[in-house]
Design an enzyme around this catalytic site. Structure first.
Site, PDB file in Angstrom:
ATOM      1  N   GLU A   1      -6.979  -0.579  14.762  1.00  0.00           N
ATOM      2  CA  GLU A   1      -7.297  -1.381  13.792  1.00  0.00           C
ATOM      3  C   GLU A   1      -6.488  -2.586  13.461  1.00  0.00           C
ATOM      4  OE1 GLU A   1      -9.126   0.325  10.056  1.00  0.00           O
ATOM      5  OE2 GLU A   1      -8.765  -1.731   9.202  1.00  0.00           O
TER       6      GLU A   1
ATOM      7  N   ARG B   1       1.695  -5.307  11.878  1.00  0.00           N
ATOM      8  CA  ARG B   1       1.006  -4.433  12.882  1.00  0.00           C
ATOM      9  C   ARG B   1       0.656  -5.598  13.908  1.00  0.00           C
ATOM     10  NH1 ARG B   1      -4.197  -0.462  11.364  1.00  0.00           N
ATOM     11  NH2 ARG B   1      -2.315   0.434  10.405  1.00  0.00           N
TER      12      ARG B   1
ATOM     13  N   SER C   1     -10.506  -6.009   9.598  1.00  0.00           N
ATOM     14  CA  SER C   1     -11.754  -5.318   9.161  1.00  0.00           C
ATOM     15  C   SER C   1     -12.501  -6.323   8.308  1.00  0.00           C
ATOM     16  CB  SER C   1     -11.290  -4.219   8.078  1.00  0.00           C
ATOM     17  OG  SER C   1     -12.447  -3.709   7.721  1.00  0.00           O
TER      18      SER C   1
ATOM     19  N   ARG D   1       2.319   1.056  10.339  1.00  0.00           N
ATOM     20  CA  ARG D   1       1.615   1.619   9.139  1.00  0.00           C
ATOM     21  C   ARG D   1       2.939   1.282   8.063  1.00  0.00           C
ATOM     22  NH1 ARG D   1      -3.031   4.206   7.579  1.00  0.00           N
ATOM     23  NH2 ARG D   1      -3.460   4.751   9.669  1.00  0.00           N
TER      24      ARG D   1
ATOM     25  N   ARG E   1       0.972  -1.142  -0.073  1.00  0.00           N
ATOM     26  CA  ARG E   1       0.059  -0.111  -0.009  1.00  0.00           C
ATOM     27  C   ARG E   1       0.963   1.233   0.141  1.00  0.00           C
ATOM     28  NH1 ARG E   1      -5.002  -2.027   4.134  1.00  0.00           N
ATOM     29  NH2 ARG E   1      -5.478  -3.790   3.052  1.00  0.00           N
TER      30      ARG E   1
END
Length: 423
Positions: free
Chosen positions: A350, A391, A353, A276, A261
């Site tokens: 988070e 993460r 999801s 991140r 990403r």
RNA sequence: GGAGGCGUCGCCUAGUCCGGUCUAUGGCGCCCGCCUGCUAAGCGGGUUGAGGGCUACAACCCUCUCGCGAGUUCAAAUCUCGCCGCCUCCGCCA
């Protein structure tokens, strides 16, 4: 032809779409879309009729004598000028429609909190208690560096911001978490599958990542390929264009793949450490089931339950969030994030999801099945994270750190680490 | 990287050289019906997908669909080009 909702639905119930556009905060003129759709349909009809005429003329030509043929050729040339003009107009207008159709949202769950974004999300469940430390806990970056478990400066010299290199036991722990997640899903009848990260544009459009998420995605123009931000892209793509037999459903996949990403929208946020990053590993839960609300609801709960089980097993505190309409994204019917406790952030972040897309994604990807009565339907698709590292690794080592800078290994991971209880 | 072969309506397959009744052949499977103590066999019919007309998601009709797209032509499964995919061999390489 991509379509997120059946054009008929949009045509006949524009109010449903308008409402979805409003609560999801999307900039789309539904009336203009409906008008354009009618125009495209009119042009299509015109082209269809002209094509029929052309076909008849062509047959007549075959039977005609040479003199008649000359006349027919001339007539046909004139006819073709008009036909191709109509065809061109149809193509232009259809392309315009297509652009708009790609922006049509899925209708959200009527019980999802309505709101503009993350702020309106509602915590619906809290499990576990954040740990208290009788020593000054370290944040993961300091701890990793002290233990020689990561290279940040050197990795960033090689690959730029947000790069990292795990080392030593951190690598083994990462492998253990991913293995455990995969095995957990296997015991729940999911088929483990490794999927490509290198994907075509069509796969990204089919999943719903494009066009909106284009700038978030790494592009490899020399090869017309992209680096997928999640295994979901390939998982949907695997069956795109297929008509499955109902007996094959549900398809349960535990997909594993590297994910990439660009994090364009969050430049400057979470720049420290592993929270991140641009490149990470993920075990993804993915389901294709029949187009039935109760059935997809059942799988939504099942996917949520797998993720919760994993966090319970890892002895991490977490909360489950009902995401608001503005936060859930274009195609989603329902989204539940799971936020896990991060001691150094003193907050939940988070880690999972869970999304139900109903048939929105299946329509885009043309993923269908033949029902028992012979009718062909678009399937429902769902996905949830099982484990995304590093993460999740951050949560593990920060929550389970000890005063002597060791990290206690949750019992379920010990079999993957030669039985070691601490690292 | 080089050379060659191939892609037809679930599966297999005819047709492609020499473009037009191809509204695509046949078999298998599947569905409906007939026949039959039951089953099997046999017989008849149906069976790609999409959009539209009409509108009751029935019947019927139209257009598109022979991997995808474009071109040539009055006319393309058939000819030309590009792309995608599969197979074989050579080279290179974890």
């Amino acid at each position: 032809m991509f379509a997120m909702l059946d054009v008929r639905t949009i045509r006949e119930h524009p109010d449903l779409v308008k409402h979805a556009v409003e609560v999801k905060g999307i900039d789309l003129d539904v009336d203009a879309l409906v008008a354009l759709e009618a125009e495209v349909r009119r042009l299509r009809h015109e082209v269809d009729n002209a094509m029929g005429e052309r076909k008849r003329r062509s047959k007549e030509f075959g039977r005609a004598d040479e003199a008649t043929r000359e006349r027919l050729r001339a007539e046909q040339a004139e006819f073709d000028v008009r036909l191709s003009a109509t065809k061109d107009e149809h193509a232009v207008r259809a392309a315009e429609l297509q652009d708009l159709m790609l922006q049509v949202p899925g209708i959200p769950w009527d019980q999802a909190p309505v709101g503009a974004g993350e702020a309106e999300n509602v915590v619906i469940k809290k499990v576990g208690t954040p740990p208290t430390f009788d020593f000054e806990p370290l944040d993961h970056v300091t701890l990793l560096e002290e233990r020689g478990w990561a290279e940040f400066a050197r990795a960033r010299n090689v690959s730029g911001e947000r790069a990292y290199a795990l080392r030593g036991d951190a690598v083994l722990l990462e492998r253990a978490v991913l293995s455990y997640a995969l095995d957990l899903l296997v015991t729940r009848s999911f088929t483990p599958i490794s999927v490509p990260s290198l994907v075509r544009e069509a796969a990204l459009v089919g999943t719903g990542m494009f066009p909106k998420g284009r700038e978030e995605t790494y592009e490899l123009p020399a090869d017309d390929l992209f680096l997928a931000g999640t295994g979901e892209v390939a998982l949907v793509g695997l069956h795109a264009g297929e008509i499955l037999d109902k007996a094959q459903l549900p398809l349960l996949y535990a997909g594993i793949s590297p994910c990439f990403r660009r994090e364009i929208g969050s430049a400057g946020r979470d720049v420290r450490g592993l929270v991140r990053v641009h490149q990470f590993e993920k075990v993804e839960q993915f389901v294709v089931c029949e187009a039935d609300d109760a059935e997809s609801e059942k799988w939504h709960q099942a996917l949520l339950d797998c993720a919760e089980q994993l966090l319970l097993d890892l002895d991490l505190a977490y909360e489950v969030v009902e995401c608001s309409t503005g936060d859930m994204g274009l195609g989603k019917f329902r989204m539940n994030d799971i936020n896990t406790w991060f001691p150094s952030l003193e907050s939940f972040r988070e880690t999972h999801s869970c999304s139900t897309l109903h048939d929105w994604q299946a329509r885009r990807a043309s993923l269908r099945y033949r029902d028992t009565d012979g009718t062909i339907k678009h399937a429902h698709t769902l996905n949830n994270t099982a484990a995304a590292t590093p993460r999740l690794l951050v949560a593990l080592i920060e929550n389970h750190q000890n005063a002597d800078r060791t990290v206690t290994v949750p019992p379920v991971l010990r079999p993957y680490l030669q039985g070691r209880e601490v690292l």
